[in-house]
Design an enzyme around this catalytic site. Structure first.
Site, short mmCIF file in Angstrom:
data_model
loop_
_atom_site.label_atom_id
_atom_site.label_comp_id
_atom_site.label_asym_id
_atom_site.label_seq_id
_atom_site.Cartn_x
_atom_site.Cartn_y
_atom_site.Cartn_z
CG ASP A 67 -0.25 -0.38 2.51
OD1 ASP A 67 0.99 -0.41 2.54
OD2 ASP A 67 -0.94 -0.66 3.50
CG ASN A 136 -9.08 -1.86 12.48
OD1 ASN A 136 -8.04 -2.30 12.01
ND2 ASN A 136 -9.84 -1.00 11.83
CG HIS A 138 -5.84 -2.04 9.36
ND1 HIS A 138 -6.03 -0.99 10.22
CD2 HIS A 138 -4.50 -2.16 9.23
CE1 HIS A 138 -4.87 -0.50 10.58
NE2 HIS A 138 -3.91 -1.20 10.00
CD GLU A 143 -9.74 -0.03 8.02
OE1 GLU A 143 -9.80 -0.77 9.04
OE2 GLU A 143 -8.89 0.87 7.90
P1 PGA Z 1 2.33 -1.76 12.91
O1 PGA Z 1 1.18 -1.58 11.84
O2 PGA Z 1 3.18 -2.89 12.43
O3 PGA Z 1 3.06 -0.45 12.94
O4 PGA Z 1 1.65 -2.09 14.21
C1 PGA Z 1 0.54 -2.70 11.32
C2 PGA Z 1 -0.66 -2.28 10.53
O5 PGA Z 1 -1.32 -1.31 10.93
O6 PGA Z 1 -0.95 -2.94 9.53
#
Ligand code: PGA
Length: 205
Positions: A67, A136, A138, A143
């Site tokens: 992304d 959450n 995602h 999402e």
């Molecule tokens: P993080 O992010 O590894 O910084 O916790 C993961 C994500 O939000 O996909």
């Protein structure tokens, strides 16, 4: 699905990196799906070490990232293009022509999504996809309620995601409101998925 519980972040990073290193040794032009975020940084450090020690080579490796934010320049501190350079690509023997991060600066974003899917499909499928996961649930910027048939697409970031990412910006107003993300379609078509999750706040997800 195999769940591997590790005693700490370093062990988690090591175990995930071993799966990727084995894949790279078996197939030197492996297609790696890569993720940004704080969690995979340790995995990338292990891969850099192994590359420096001559145990693995990225010379023929192809990479596709999950992304990118819409509307920030490639050299913005929070651009995922820059993240990949800073955390992996600049430190290994990869040919940058073989690395792909969605183009959040494209004037025609829908076309950029379509071209990204065509590029992934031209590779067949992703051999090993590295994933983090949001609190959450995602994946990339998909999402939890996203459908499993979507290819690369534009998403409106939820307030939850923008809040979680505001620590990387000066304030919430600077956090982009849209992103371009690979869809769960190509993620689920990957031959192997290595999802790394670290810390109590990820336990529920
Ligand atoms: P993080 O992010 O590894 O910084 O916790 C993961 C994500 O939000 O996909």
């Amino acid at each position: 699905m195999k769940l591997v519980v590790c005693k700490n972040y370093d062990e988690m990073s090591d175990k995930a990196a071993r799966i990727i290193k084995a894949g790279m040794i078996l197939k030197n032009d492996i297609v790696l799906g890569l993720a940004t975020g704080s969690t995979p940084v340790g995995v990338y450090k292990k891969l850099i070490e192994a590359n420096k020690e001559g145990k693995i080579s990225f010379k023929n490796v192809r990479t596709v990232n999950l992304d990118e934010y819409v509307g920030i320049s490639y050299n913005h501190d929070q651009s995922y293009h820059k993240f990949m350079d800073d955390n992996l690509f600049d430190y290994v023997d990869i040919d940058k022509k073989n690395t792909h991060v969605p183009d959040g600066r494209a004037t025609d974003l829908n076309r950029a999504c379509k071209e990204y899917d065509e590029m992934i499909e031209s590779y067949g499928s992703i051999d090993i996809q590295v994933l983090g996961i949001g609190q959450n649930g995602h994946i990339g910027f998909n999402e939890p309620q996203s459908t499993f048939s979507l290819g690369t697409h534009i998403v409106d970031l939820t307030e939850n995601t923008r809040e979680a990412n505001k620590r990387f910006f000066n304030n919430i107003d600077e956090v982009p409101t849209k992103a371009i993300t690979m869809g769960t379609k190509h993620i689920m078509q990957a031959k192997v998925i290595v999802l790394v999750a670290n810390g109590k706040n990820k336990a529920r997800a």
